[in-house]
Motif scaffolding. Structure first.
Motif, PDB file in Angstrom:
ATOM      1  N   ILE A 126     -17.446  62.335  -3.281  1.00 44.98           N
ATOM      2  CA  ILE A 126     -17.222  61.107  -4.051  1.00 44.98           C
ATOM      3  C   ILE A 126     -16.018  60.371  -3.495  1.00 44.98           C
ATOM      4  CG2 ILE A 126     -16.675  60.136  -6.316  1.00 44.98           C
ATOM      5  CD1 ILE A 126     -17.940  62.676  -7.538  1.00 44.98           C
ATOM      6  N   SER A 127     -16.158  59.072  -3.279  1.00 45.96           N
ATOM      7  CA  SER A 127     -15.050  58.235  -2.802  1.00 45.96           C
ATOM      8  C   SER A 127     -14.551  57.375  -3.962  1.00 45.96           C
ATOM      9  CB  SER A 127     -15.497  57.350  -1.634  1.00 45.96           C
ATOM     10  OG  SER A 127     -15.896  58.124  -0.525  1.00 45.96           O
ATOM     11  N   TYR A 128     -13.517  57.832  -4.629  1.00 43.69           N
ATOM     12  CA  TYR A 128     -12.931  57.042  -5.710  1.00 43.69           C
ATOM     13  C   TYR A 128     -12.021  55.973  -5.119  1.00 43.69           C
ATOM     14  CZ  TYR A 128     -14.339  60.517  -9.234  1.00 43.69           C
ATOM     15  OH  TYR A 128     -15.051  61.340 -10.061  1.00 43.69           O
ATOM     16  N   ASP A 129     -12.144  54.744  -5.603  1.00 47.29           N
ATOM     17  CA  ASP A 129     -11.242  53.662  -5.218  1.00 47.29           C
ATOM     18  C   ASP A 129     -10.671  53.076  -6.502  1.00 47.29           C
ATOM     19  OD1 ASP A 129      -9.870  51.493  -4.270  1.00 47.29           O
ATOM     20  OD2 ASP A 129     -11.495  50.733  -3.004  1.00 47.29           O
ATOM     21  N   PHE A 130      -9.613  53.709  -6.998  1.00 46.86           N
ATOM     22  CA  PHE A 130      -9.053  53.274  -8.270  1.00 46.86           C
ATOM     23  C   PHE A 130      -8.302  51.951  -8.156  1.00 46.86           C
ATOM     24  CE2 PHE A 130      -9.476  57.914  -9.034  1.00 46.86           C
ATOM     25  CZ  PHE A 130     -10.297  57.843 -10.153  1.00 46.86           C
ATOM     26  N   ASP A 131      -7.930  51.558  -6.938  1.00 48.71           N
ATOM     27  CA  ASP A 131      -7.290  50.261  -6.765  1.00 48.71           C
ATOM     28  C   ASP A 131      -8.287  49.128  -7.010  1.00 48.71           C
ATOM     29  OD1 ASP A 131      -4.736  51.206  -6.126  1.00 48.71           O
ATOM     30  OD2 ASP A 131      -5.295  51.511  -4.027  1.00 48.71           O
ATOM     31  N   ALA A 132      -9.552  49.383  -6.681  1.00 46.67           N
ATOM     32  CA  ALA A 132     -10.584  48.357  -6.866  1.00 46.67           C
ATOM     33  C   ALA A 132     -11.280  48.455  -8.219  1.00 46.67           C
ATOM     34  CB  ALA A 132     -11.626  48.463  -5.750  1.00 46.67           C
ATOM     35  N   ALA A 133     -11.190  49.607  -8.855  1.00 48.87           N
ATOM     36  CA  ALA A 133     -11.927  49.832 -10.105  1.00 48.87           C
ATOM     37  C   ALA A 133     -11.477  48.892 -11.205  1.00 48.87           C
ATOM     38  CB  ALA A 133     -11.763  51.282 -10.545  1.00 48.87           C
ATOM     39  N   LEU A 134     -12.427  48.569 -12.089  1.00 51.70           N
ATOM     40  CA  LEU A 134     -12.168  47.660 -13.210  1.00 51.70           C
ATOM     41  C   LEU A 134     -12.369  48.383 -14.536  1.00 51.70           C
ATOM     42  CD1 LEU A 134     -14.068  44.521 -11.871  1.00 51.70           C
ATOM     43  CD2 LEU A 134     -11.581  44.849 -11.935  1.00 51.70           C
ATOM     44  N   HIS A 135     -11.463  48.118 -15.459  1.00 49.21           N
ATOM     45  CA  HIS A 135     -11.599  48.632 -16.825  1.00 49.21           C
ATOM     46  C   HIS A 135     -12.574  47.712 -17.555  1.00 49.21           C
ATOM     47  CE1 HIS A 135     -10.677  50.295 -20.712  1.00 49.21           C
ATOM     48  NE2 HIS A 135     -10.145  49.179 -21.148  1.00 49.21           N
ATOM     49  N   ALA A 136     -13.720  48.249 -17.964  1.00 47.69           N
ATOM     50  CA  ALA A 136     -14.764  47.420 -18.561  1.00 47.69           C
ATOM     51  C   ALA A 136     -15.464  48.171 -19.679  1.00 47.69           C
ATOM     52  CB  ALA A 136     -15.784  47.005 -17.500  1.00 47.69           C
ATOM     53  N   ASN A 137     -16.087  47.426 -20.574  1.00 45.93           N
ATOM     54  CA  ASN A 137     -16.873  48.045 -21.637  1.00 45.93           C
ATOM     55  C   ASN A 137     -18.193  48.551 -21.051  1.00 45.93           C
ATOM     56  OD1 ASN A 137     -18.737  48.260 -24.047  1.00 45.93           O
ATOM     57  ND2 ASN A 137     -16.842  47.653 -25.061  1.00 45.93           N
ATOM     58  N   THR A 138     -18.575  49.764 -21.396  1.00 42.84           N
ATOM     59  CA  THR A 138     -19.736  50.398 -20.767  1.00 42.84           C
ATOM     60  C   THR A 138     -21.004  50.366 -21.621  1.00 42.84           C
ATOM     61  OG1 THR A 138     -19.049  52.572 -21.625  1.00 42.84           O
ATOM     62  CG2 THR A 138     -18.268  51.949 -19.418  1.00 42.84           C
ATOM     63  N   PHE A 139     -20.975  49.676 -22.755  1.00 39.34           N
ATOM     64  CA  PHE A 139     -22.124  49.721 -23.651  1.00 39.34           C
ATOM     65  C   PHE A 139     -23.387  49.155 -22.998  1.00 39.34           C
ATOM     66  CE2 PHE A 139     -24.892  48.404 -27.132  1.00 39.34           C
ATOM     67  CZ  PHE A 139     -24.868  49.536 -27.942  1.00 39.34           C
ATOM     68  N   LEU A 140     -23.268  48.045 -22.271  1.00 43.76           N
ATOM     69  CA  LEU A 140     -24.439  47.465 -21.612  1.00 43.76           C
ATOM     70  C   LEU A 140     -25.037  48.440 -20.602  1.00 43.76           C
ATOM     71  CD1 LEU A 140     -23.361  43.755 -20.936  1.00 43.76           C
ATOM     72  CD2 LEU A 140     -25.049  44.561 -22.595  1.00 43.76           C
ATOM     73  N   GLY A 141     -24.178  49.157 -19.901  1.00 39.05           N
ATOM     74  CA  GLY A 141     -24.672  50.145 -18.948  1.00 39.05           C
ATOM     75  C   GLY A 141     -25.446  51.258 -19.631  1.00 39.05           C
ATOM     76  N   HIS A 142     -24.981  51.665 -20.796  1.00 45.09           N
ATOM     77  CA  HIS A 142     -25.704  52.694 -21.541  1.00 45.09           C
ATOM     78  C   HIS A 142     -27.053  52.160 -22.035  1.00 45.09           C
ATOM     79  CE1 HIS A 142     -22.688  55.749 -21.363  1.00 45.09           C
ATOM     80  NE2 HIS A 142     -21.755  54.981 -21.903  1.00 45.09           N
ATOM     81  N   ARG A 143     -27.103  50.904 -22.378  1.00 40.86           N
ATOM     82  CA  ARG A 143     -28.389  50.318 -22.746  1.00 40.86           C
ATOM     83  C   ARG A 143     -29.356  50.365 -21.569  1.00 40.86           C
ATOM     84  NH1 ARG A 143     -27.699  44.435 -24.592  1.00 40.86           N
ATOM     85  NH2 ARG A 143     -29.988  44.551 -24.491  1.00 40.86           N
ATOM     86  N   LEU A 144     -28.861  50.072 -20.384  1.00 42.22           N
ATOM     87  CA  LEU A 144     -29.717  50.118 -19.200  1.00 42.22           C
ATOM     88  C   LEU A 144     -30.211  51.535 -18.925  1.00 42.22           C
ATOM     89  CD1 LEU A 144     -28.249  47.826 -16.388  1.00 42.22           C
ATOM     90  CD2 LEU A 144     -30.441  47.618 -17.580  1.00 42.22           C
TER      91      LEU A 144
END
Length: 234
Positions: free
Chosen positions: A82-100
């Motif tokens: 796994i390549s984590y890039d926490f500098d690029a990562a965004l804090h976002a609400n994940t509810f829509l992703g769970h719906r998908l």
């Protein structure tokens, strides 16, 4: 055998746990008889709809130590590919992703749902995608094999909202407060990103229980590293 994995898209240990479980499953003789489905959990359910930089959010919550926290998770992730890039990562609400993910399971099946879960985790942790944005989510879903028109219409309405809310409530009723949590046959729960050997042991013991129809104690290691209430163990 049915394995339900309760996890969040914005959970780094859920990504590591997914990879480790998949490694164990690949080495399991009865893998063809195992159905894996993903269930929703939100570490930060009140995350705003507008995304913000992950680094800034984490620093505000945990202070200077947050950089070291990310660095340790990133090092552990590399061992799992796994390549984590926490500098690029965004804090976002994940509810829509769970719906998908619910859409993928119910209309495409567990295999496609698994591909979508992987794509969402990579989008969030590696590619810096806003997983709370409908257009971005649509592109991720299409890359996992979902139909673009179906996803666009689905996200434009409220389909799946009640079902995901119900599953979130079910998780709370089950006492799931940290993720990932792996529930085998609705009876045994294994929490955290356990190593592959532990997951393989559990798979074998549950398979024995199912096959012999007699109680077989499932003993696992203490809870592995997990995320709870927006924070992650190191």
């Amino acid at each position: 055998m049915k394995v339900e994995i309760w996890s969040d898209i914005a959970c780094p240990w859920c990504y590591i746990g997914k990879r480790r479980f998949e490694q164990a499953l690949a080495d399991f003789a009865g893998k063809e008889q195992v159905e894996v489905v993903y269930r929703p959990h939100q570490l930060v359910p009140d995350a705003p709809e507008t995304a913000s930089p992950h680094r800034a959010w984490l620093a505000e919550r945990y202070g200077p130590q947050s950089v070291a926290m990310d660095a340790q998770v990133a090092e552990l992730g590399r061992a799992e590919g796994i390549s984590y890039d926490f500098d690029a990562a965004l804090h976002a609400n994940t509810f829509l992703g769970h719906r998908l993910l619910h859409l993928a399971e119910t209309e495409y099946g567990p295999a496609v749902q698994g591909r979508l879960k992987e794509a969402l985790l990579k989008a969030h942790f590696t590619d810096g995608v806003d997983v709370g944005d409908r257009a971005a989510l649509t592109d991720v879903a299409v890359s996992a094999g979902l139909d673009r028109d179906r996803v666009t219409g689905y996200l434009a309405g409220d389909e799946g909202t009640a079902e995901v809310d119900a599953q979130l409530a079910e998780g709370r009723e089950l006492g799931i407060s940290a993720v990932p949590t792996f529930v085998f046959e609705g009876k045994w729960a294994v929490q955290g990103g356990q190593d592959a050997a532990t997951f393989r042991k559990v798979l074998e013991q549950v398979a024995t229980e199912i096959g012999e129809r007699r109680p077989v104690p499932v003993q696992v290691a203490p809870a592995g590293e997990a995320c709870a209430d927006g924070s992650c163990a190191i």
